[in-house]
Design a protein around this motif. Structure first.
Motif, PDB file in Angstrom:
ATOM      1  N   CYS A  44      69.922 -55.900  58.144  1.00 28.88           N
ATOM      2  CA  CYS A  44      68.842 -54.954  57.912  1.00 28.88           C
ATOM      3  C   CYS A  44      69.312 -53.967  56.859  1.00 28.88           C
ATOM      4  O   CYS A  44      70.365 -53.331  57.020  1.00 28.88           O
ATOM      5  CB  CYS A  44      68.474 -54.204  59.194  1.00 28.88           C
ATOM      6  N   LEU A  45      68.574 -53.875  55.775  1.00 28.75           N
ATOM      7  CA  LEU A  45      68.860 -52.893  54.728  1.00 28.75           C
ATOM      8  C   LEU A  45      67.755 -51.852  54.746  1.00 28.75           C
ATOM      9  O   LEU A  45      66.572 -52.197  54.703  1.00 28.75           O
ATOM     10  CB  LEU A  45      68.910 -53.552  53.347  1.00 28.75           C
ATOM     11  N   ILE A  46      68.133 -50.581  54.795  1.00 29.17           N
ATOM     12  CA  ILE A  46      67.164 -49.488  54.702  1.00 29.17           C
ATOM     13  C   ILE A  46      67.578 -48.620  53.524  1.00 29.17           C
ATOM     14  O   ILE A  46      68.655 -48.020  53.531  1.00 29.17           O
ATOM     15  CB  ILE A  46      67.109 -48.650  55.990  1.00 29.17           C
ATOM     16  N   ASN A  47      66.731 -48.598  52.500  1.00 27.71           N
ATOM     17  CA  ASN A  47      67.023 -47.825  51.290  1.00 27.71           C
ATOM     18  C   ASN A  47      65.997 -46.697  51.196  1.00 27.71           C
ATOM     19  O   ASN A  47      64.807 -46.934  50.992  1.00 27.71           O
ATOM     20  CB  ASN A  47      66.946 -48.739  50.058  1.00 27.71           C
ATOM     21  N   ASP A  48      66.468 -45.482  51.351  1.00 25.33           N
ATOM     22  CA  ASP A  48      65.593 -44.306  51.380  1.00 25.33           C
ATOM     23  C   ASP A  48      65.334 -43.833  49.949  1.00 25.33           C
ATOM     24  O   ASP A  48      66.010 -42.954  49.436  1.00 25.33           O
ATOM     25  CB  ASP A  48      66.243 -43.205  52.223  1.00 25.33           C
ATOM     26  N   GLY A  49      64.339 -44.458  49.303  1.00 24.47           N
ATOM     27  CA  GLY A  49      63.983 -44.090  47.935  1.00 24.47           C
ATOM     28  C   GLY A  49      64.786 -44.847  46.905  1.00 24.47           C
ATOM     29  O   GLY A  49      65.892 -45.317  47.177  1.00 24.47           O
ATOM     30  N   THR A  50      64.223 -44.979  45.716  1.00 25.09           N
ATOM     31  CA  THR A  50      64.954 -45.571  44.598  1.00 25.09           C
ATOM     32  C   THR A  50      65.055 -44.523  43.499  1.00 25.09           C
ATOM     33  O   THR A  50      64.265 -43.581  43.447  1.00 25.09           O
ATOM     34  CB  THR A  50      64.278 -46.849  44.085  1.00 25.09           C
ATOM     35  N   SER A  51      66.039 -44.662  42.642  1.00 27.35           N
ATOM     36  CA  SER A  51      66.433 -43.577  41.750  1.00 27.35           C
ATOM     37  C   SER A  51      65.365 -43.185  40.731  1.00 27.35           C
ATOM     38  O   SER A  51      65.249 -42.019  40.364  1.00 27.35           O
ATOM     39  CB  SER A  51      67.729 -43.957  41.021  1.00 27.35           C
ATOM     40  N   SER A  52      64.568 -44.129  40.277  1.00 20.84           N
ATOM     41  CA  SER A  52      63.530 -43.811  39.293  1.00 20.84           C
ATOM     42  C   SER A  52      62.388 -44.813  39.419  1.00 20.84           C
ATOM     43  O   SER A  52      62.544 -45.879  40.020  1.00 20.84           O
ATOM     44  CB  SER A  52      64.099 -43.846  37.869  1.00 20.84           C
ATOM     45  N   GLN A 123      54.439 -56.743  65.183  1.00 15.33           N
ATOM     46  CA  GLN A 123      54.740 -56.262  66.527  1.00 15.33           C
ATOM     47  C   GLN A 123      55.904 -55.277  66.510  1.00 15.33           C
ATOM     48  O   GLN A 123      55.897 -54.273  67.232  1.00 15.33           O
ATOM     49  CB  GLN A 123      55.051 -57.447  67.439  1.00 15.33           C
ATOM     50  N   LEU A 124      56.909 -55.566  65.674  1.00 17.73           N
ATOM     51  CA  LEU A 124      58.062 -54.670  65.564  1.00 17.73           C
ATOM     52  C   LEU A 124      57.627 -53.280  65.090  1.00 17.73           C
ATOM     53  O   LEU A 124      57.995 -52.256  65.678  1.00 17.73           O
ATOM     54  CB  LEU A 124      59.076 -55.270  64.581  1.00 17.73           C
ATOM     55  N   TYR A 125      56.799 -53.240  64.039  1.00 15.86           N
ATOM     56  CA  TYR A 125      56.392 -51.943  63.493  1.00 15.86           C
ATOM     57  C   TYR A 125      55.321 -51.262  64.347  1.00 15.86           C
ATOM     58  O   TYR A 125      55.158 -50.042  64.254  1.00 15.86           O
ATOM     59  CB  TYR A 125      55.951 -52.098  62.037  1.00 15.86           C
ATOM     60  N   SER A 126      54.641 -52.013  65.194  1.00 13.76           N
ATOM     61  CA  SER A 126      53.720 -51.354  66.119  1.00 13.76           C
ATOM     62  C   SER A 126      54.498 -50.473  67.088  1.00 13.76           C
ATOM     63  O   SER A 126      53.998 -49.433  67.539  1.00 13.76           O
ATOM     64  CB  SER A 126      52.882 -52.386  66.876  1.00 13.76           C
ATOM     65  N   GLU A 127      55.752 -50.866  67.400  1.00 12.62           N
ATOM     66  CA  GLU A 127      56.626 -50.005  68.212  1.00 12.62           C
ATOM     67  C   GLU A 127      57.021 -48.754  67.426  1.00 12.62           C
ATOM     68  O   GLU A 127      57.068 -47.654  67.968  1.00 12.62           O
ATOM     69  CB  GLU A 127      57.884 -50.766  68.626  1.00 12.62           C
ATOM     70  N   VAL A 128      57.292 -48.933  66.149  1.00 16.24           N
ATOM     71  CA  VAL A 128      57.722 -47.802  65.313  1.00 16.24           C
ATOM     72  C   VAL A 128      56.630 -46.741  65.239  1.00 16.24           C
ATOM     73  O   VAL A 128      56.902 -45.535  65.345  1.00 16.24           O
ATOM     74  CB  VAL A 128      58.085 -48.294  63.893  1.00 16.24           C
ATOM     75  N   GLU A 209      62.232 -39.475  60.781  1.00 14.25           N
ATOM     76  CA  GLU A 209      61.796 -40.023  62.068  1.00 14.25           C
ATOM     77  C   GLU A 209      61.384 -41.479  61.922  1.00 14.25           C
ATOM     78  O   GLU A 209      61.677 -42.315  62.798  1.00 14.25           O
ATOM     79  CB  GLU A 209      60.636 -39.207  62.641  1.00 14.25           C
ATOM     80  N   PHE A 210      60.712 -41.809  60.832  1.00 12.93           N
ATOM     81  CA  PHE A 210      60.341 -43.203  60.596  1.00 12.93           C
ATOM     82  C   PHE A 210      61.582 -44.087  60.555  1.00 12.93           C
ATOM     83  O   PHE A 210      61.633 -45.157  61.176  1.00 12.93           O
ATOM     84  CB  PHE A 210      59.559 -43.347  59.294  1.00 12.93           C
ATOM     85  N   ILE A 211      62.605 -43.658  59.837  1.00 11.46           N
ATOM     86  CA  ILE A 211      63.824 -44.463  59.710  1.00 11.46           C
ATOM     87  C   ILE A 211      64.501 -44.623  61.071  1.00 11.46           C
ATOM     88  O   ILE A 211      64.914 -45.727  61.457  1.00 11.46           O
ATOM     89  CB  ILE A 211      64.776 -43.843  58.671  1.00 11.46           C
ATOM     90  N   GLU A 212      64.615 -43.543  61.828  1.00  9.28           N
ATOM     91  CA  GLU A 212      65.270 -43.619  63.130  1.00  9.28           C
ATOM     92  C   GLU A 212      64.477 -44.490  64.100  1.00  9.28           C
ATOM     93  O   GLU A 212      65.052 -45.267  64.875  1.00  9.28           O
ATOM     94  CB  GLU A 212      65.468 -42.214  63.706  1.00  9.28           C
ATOM     95  N   ARG A 213      63.154 -44.385  64.078  1.00 10.21           N
ATOM     96  CA  ARG A 213      62.327 -45.201  64.969  1.00 10.21           C
ATOM     97  C   ARG A 213      62.410 -46.682  64.584  1.00 10.21           C
ATOM     98  O   ARG A 213      62.340 -47.565  65.453  1.00 10.21           O
ATOM     99  CB  ARG A 213      60.874 -44.719  64.942  1.00 10.21           C
ATOM    100  N   THR A 214      62.549 -46.961  63.287  1.00  7.97           N
ATOM    101  CA  THR A 214      62.709 -48.349  62.840  1.00  7.97           C
ATOM    102  C   THR A 214      64.011 -48.940  63.377  1.00  7.97           C
ATOM    103  O   THR A 214      64.038 -50.068  63.885  1.00  7.97           O
ATOM    104  CB  THR A 214      62.672 -48.424  61.305  1.00  7.97           C
TER     105      THR A 214
END
Length: 260
Positions: A44-52, A123-128, A209-214
């Protein structure tokens, strides 16, 4: 290695989690493609924003039909053709990227076919988003009500698959003008322009919160182990030929000629 053994003993697959912040989207896509094709682990990769800001197109998308080429050339916006299918998206620091790369037997009852993977991810994101908004999976998009906030793309190989999502936590309205109304738009879109079709996740829940819930939702199905990007043991960029690539200015100018 001990954790991996315990996860297997318990019958729960191990998933390696890599949290990133501001990694350029081209680098992220190169990493995803290498992990899909050269690793045997679940990721699982979570990237919080891209540089440009950049525009990312699906593998088979036609530039002249999807993008307003003249303003893109004028504003020097890079265009990337990724290794997965799906539509076209403008990404920037307001986009949160979540990528799931799995072995085909990692998730019970999920078959290595687009519809099965999409159903599971919905279904996974319905939990989020439980308790936060009217979340639904509509025609391969994640929506609140009838407004899109998450676009998905997939690639499936013999033994593995990748499902990745660009979440519009926030966006700049002017960037949406780079995108044309696609000929194959989802039915629920009707003829709405981009500003009426998409919405901002920040109106529904905080970014962190979105990232932590994911992560918590993923932990209900996997034994999650956090690792750093530096510790990923896969072939380097120089040793692996990617499908994902940056389009040349010449290719963009040729598409501009087609639009003239």
């Amino acid at each position: 290695m001990a954790m991996a053994g315990k996860a297997r003993e318990a019958g729960v697959p191990l998933m390696k989690l890599v949290r990133l912040r501001g990694l350029p989207i081209l680098q992220q896509l190169h990493l995803e493609e290498r992990l899909l094709r050269t690793s045997s682990d679940n990721w699982c990769l979570i990237n919080d924003g891209t540089s440009s800001a950049a525009i990312v197109m699906g593998l088979s998308g036609k530039l002249s039909e999807l993008i307003e080429v003249k303003p893109v050339l004028r504003d020097h916006i890079p265009i990337i053709r990724r290794f997965t299918g799906g539509g076209t998206v403008v990404v920037d620091h307001g986009t949160i990227f979540v990528t799931l790369i799995c072995n085909k037997d990692a998730v019970p009852h999920v078959q290595p076919f687009p519809r099965s993977i999409m159903s599971w991810s919905g279904q996974l994101y319905s939990e989020v988003f439980e308790g936060h908004a009217d979340f639904r999976l509509r025609e391969n998009d994640y929506v609140f009500g009838d407004r899109k906030f998450g676009g998905n793309a997939q690639s499936i190989t013999k033994h593995r698959w990748v499902h990745h999502t660009s979440f519009l936590w926030d966006y700049e309205g002017k960037n949406m003008a780079y995108l044309k109304l696609p000929a194959k738009a989802p039915k629920y879109r009707l003829t709405r322009d981009h500003m009426d079709f998409v919405c901002r996740m920040k109106e529904y829940l905080p970014r962190s919160e979105f990232i932590e819930r994911t992560i918590k939702a993923i932990e209900t199905q996997f034994s999650v182990k956090s690792i750093s990007m530096e510790s990923i043991d896969v072939p380097s960029v120089s040793e692996y030929v990617h499908t994902t690539r940056l389009l040349t200015e010449q290719e963009i100018r040729e598409a501009c000629t087609l639009q003239s």
